[in-house]
Design a protein around this motif. Sequence first.
Motif, mmCIF file in Angstrom:
data_model
loop_
_atom_site.group_PDB
_atom_site.id
_atom_site.type_symbol
_atom_site.label_atom_id
_atom_site.label_comp_id
_atom_site.label_asym_id
_atom_site.label_seq_id
_atom_site.Cartn_x
_atom_site.Cartn_y
_atom_site.Cartn_z
ATOM 1 N N ARG A 158 80.059 49.048 30.631
ATOM 2 C CA ARG A 158 80.673 48.503 29.551
ATOM 3 C C ARG A 158 82.007 48.488 29.223
ATOM 4 O O ARG A 158 82.474 47.977 28.416
ATOM 5 C CB ARG A 158 79.633 48.907 28.499
ATOM 6 N N ARG A 159 82.706 49.584 30.073
ATOM 7 C CA ARG A 159 84.171 49.976 29.458
ATOM 8 C C ARG A 159 84.956 48.508 29.940
ATOM 9 O O ARG A 159 84.970 48.051 31.060
ATOM 10 C CB ARG A 159 84.778 51.066 30.252
ATOM 11 N N LEU A 200 84.069 46.835 33.454
ATOM 12 C CA LEU A 200 84.073 47.083 34.535
ATOM 13 C C LEU A 200 82.817 46.621 35.544
ATOM 14 O O LEU A 200 82.988 46.276 36.582
ATOM 15 C CB LEU A 200 83.788 48.777 34.484
ATOM 16 N N ALA A 201 81.873 46.436 34.904
ATOM 17 C CA ALA A 201 80.624 45.691 35.535
ATOM 18 C C ALA A 201 81.242 44.233 36.000
ATOM 19 O O ALA A 201 80.659 44.011 37.195
ATOM 20 C CB ALA A 201 79.260 45.408 34.571
ATOM 21 N N VAL A 202 81.579 43.532 35.156
ATOM 22 C CA VAL A 202 82.080 42.121 35.694
ATOM 23 C C VAL A 202 83.142 42.237 36.780
ATOM 24 O O VAL A 202 83.078 41.610 37.480
ATOM 25 C CB VAL A 202 82.754 41.343 34.249
ATOM 26 N N ARG A 203 84.061 43.171 36.698
ATOM 27 C CA ARG A 203 84.976 43.574 37.604
ATOM 28 C C ARG A 203 84.418 43.753 39.018
ATOM 29 O O ARG A 203 84.830 43.037 40.009
ATOM 30 C CB ARG A 203 86.185 44.478 37.102
ATOM 31 N N LEU A 204 83.501 44.737 38.980
ATOM 32 C CA LEU A 204 82.862 45.114 40.233
ATOM 33 C C LEU A 204 82.142 43.828 40.902
ATOM 34 O O LEU A 204 82.268 43.734 41.962
ATOM 35 C CB LEU A 204 82.078 46.325 39.880
ATOM 36 N N VAL A 205 81.283 43.024 40.022
ATOM 37 C CA VAL A 205 80.567 42.028 40.480
ATOM 38 C C VAL A 205 81.617 41.067 41.082
ATOM 39 O O VAL A 205 81.398 40.151 42.210
ATOM 40 C CB VAL A 205 79.720 41.469 39.366
ATOM 41 N N THR A 242 65.557 51.509 40.597
ATOM 42 C CA THR A 242 66.952 51.389 40.952
ATOM 43 C C THR A 242 67.898 51.331 39.777
ATOM 44 O O THR A 242 67.583 50.427 38.866
ATOM 45 C CB THR A 242 66.989 50.286 42.027
ATOM 46 N N SER A 243 68.963 52.279 39.826
ATOM 47 C CA SER A 243 69.878 51.982 38.788
ATOM 48 C C SER A 243 71.119 50.753 39.043
ATOM 49 O O SER A 243 71.090 50.271 40.299
ATOM 50 C CB SER A 243 70.573 53.073 38.591
ATOM 51 N N ALA A 244 71.784 50.365 38.039
ATOM 52 C CA ALA A 244 72.895 49.416 38.169
ATOM 53 C C ALA A 244 73.787 49.658 39.501
ATOM 54 O O ALA A 244 74.283 48.986 40.150
ATOM 55 C CB ALA A 244 73.548 49.006 37.187
ATOM 56 N N THR A 245 74.106 51.134 39.240
ATOM 57 C CA THR A 245 75.256 51.500 40.190
ATOM 58 C C THR A 245 74.511 51.484 41.674
ATOM 59 O O THR A 245 75.178 51.521 42.641
ATOM 60 C CB THR A 245 75.778 53.166 39.939
ATOM 61 N N ASP A 246 73.381 51.795 41.892
ATOM 62 C CA ASP A 246 72.681 51.834 43.179
ATOM 63 C C ASP A 246 72.827 50.329 43.589
ATOM 64 O O ASP A 246 73.089 50.034 45.080
ATOM 65 C CB ASP A 246 71.246 52.280 43.124
ATOM 66 N N VAL A 254 82.224 53.388 47.061
ATOM 67 C CA VAL A 254 80.889 53.885 46.881
ATOM 68 C C VAL A 254 80.930 55.201 46.235
ATOM 69 O O VAL A 254 79.965 55.376 45.459
ATOM 70 C CB VAL A 254 80.008 53.920 48.090
ATOM 71 N N ALA A 255 82.021 56.026 46.444
ATOM 72 C CA ALA A 255 81.991 57.240 45.751
ATOM 73 C C ALA A 255 82.373 57.098 44.548
ATOM 74 O O ALA A 255 81.731 57.640 43.591
ATOM 75 C CB ALA A 255 83.071 58.267 46.291
ATOM 76 N N PHE A 256 83.151 55.994 44.023
ATOM 77 C CA PHE A 256 83.572 55.810 42.640
ATOM 78 C C PHE A 256 82.252 55.260 42.046
ATOM 79 O O PHE A 256 81.887 55.770 40.828
ATOM 80 C CB PHE A 256 84.639 54.826 42.671
ATOM 81 N N VAL A 257 81.555 54.200 42.587
ATOM 82 C CA VAL A 257 80.258 53.552 42.072
ATOM 83 C C VAL A 257 79.299 54.603 41.797
ATOM 84 O O VAL A 257 78.702 54.739 40.745
ATOM 85 C CB VAL A 257 79.969 52.396 42.844
ATOM 86 N N GLY A 258 79.105 55.480 42.855
ATOM 87 C CA GLY A 258 78.177 56.584 42.805
ATOM 88 C C GLY A 258 78.338 57.489 41.486
ATOM 89 O O GLY A 258 77.259 57.999 41.231
ATOM 90 N N GLY A 259 79.465 57.778 41.135
ATOM 91 C CA GLY A 259 79.571 58.530 39.899
ATOM 92 C C GLY A 259 79.502 57.948 38.573
ATOM 93 O O GLY A 259 79.817 58.762 37.429
ATOM 94 N N LEU A 260 79.337 56.625 38.630
ATOM 95 C CA LEU A 260 79.204 55.950 37.540
ATOM 96 C C LEU A 260 77.849 56.185 36.586
ATOM 97 O O LEU A 260 76.902 56.096 37.111
ATOM 98 C CB LEU A 260 79.742 54.378 37.413
#
Length: 170
Positions: A129-130, A142-147, A2-6, A117-123
Amino acid sequence: MTSATDLLADAFDRVREAVHEAVKGLTAAQLTERPDEKANSIAWLVWHLTRVQDDHLADAAGTEQLWTADGWYDRFALPFPVSATGYGQSSDEVAAVRVNSRKLLTDYHDAVHQRTVAFVGGLRDADLRRVVDEAWTPPVTLAVRLVSVISDGLQHAGQAGYLRGLVRRR
């Protein structure tokens, strides 16, 4: 594997499920009930968590918020500036979040969820790390913002679920 985006997409799915469960079967009046005059309502909690998700994800993706792009601001017809997300609102402003049905809340949330989920799925993992916000120390990736959005969403959806129990017992 499983990826981080999953994992992120799964977490956003859980927010959506909790939102739907919190409002299921409730009337417009029940959605706006508050345990006391200083408390939040289910309608406000769901509106707020969805506004924050819409705002933060649109900013990260470099797109217009669905709130304005798809006319949700007009459909909700709230007495707030278009930029309002609920952050720092007064008790009177919380009381002003009134909806004619749970469908308005879930339709807006579902639209934001679908875009999310479309946005996250395309990452790709490297995209996470951006830096998306340099106003903090350290700067927010971006990871911290999403969490952060997931955490906020789950907390508010949980609060809405708790209020649902109170409202249904009355």
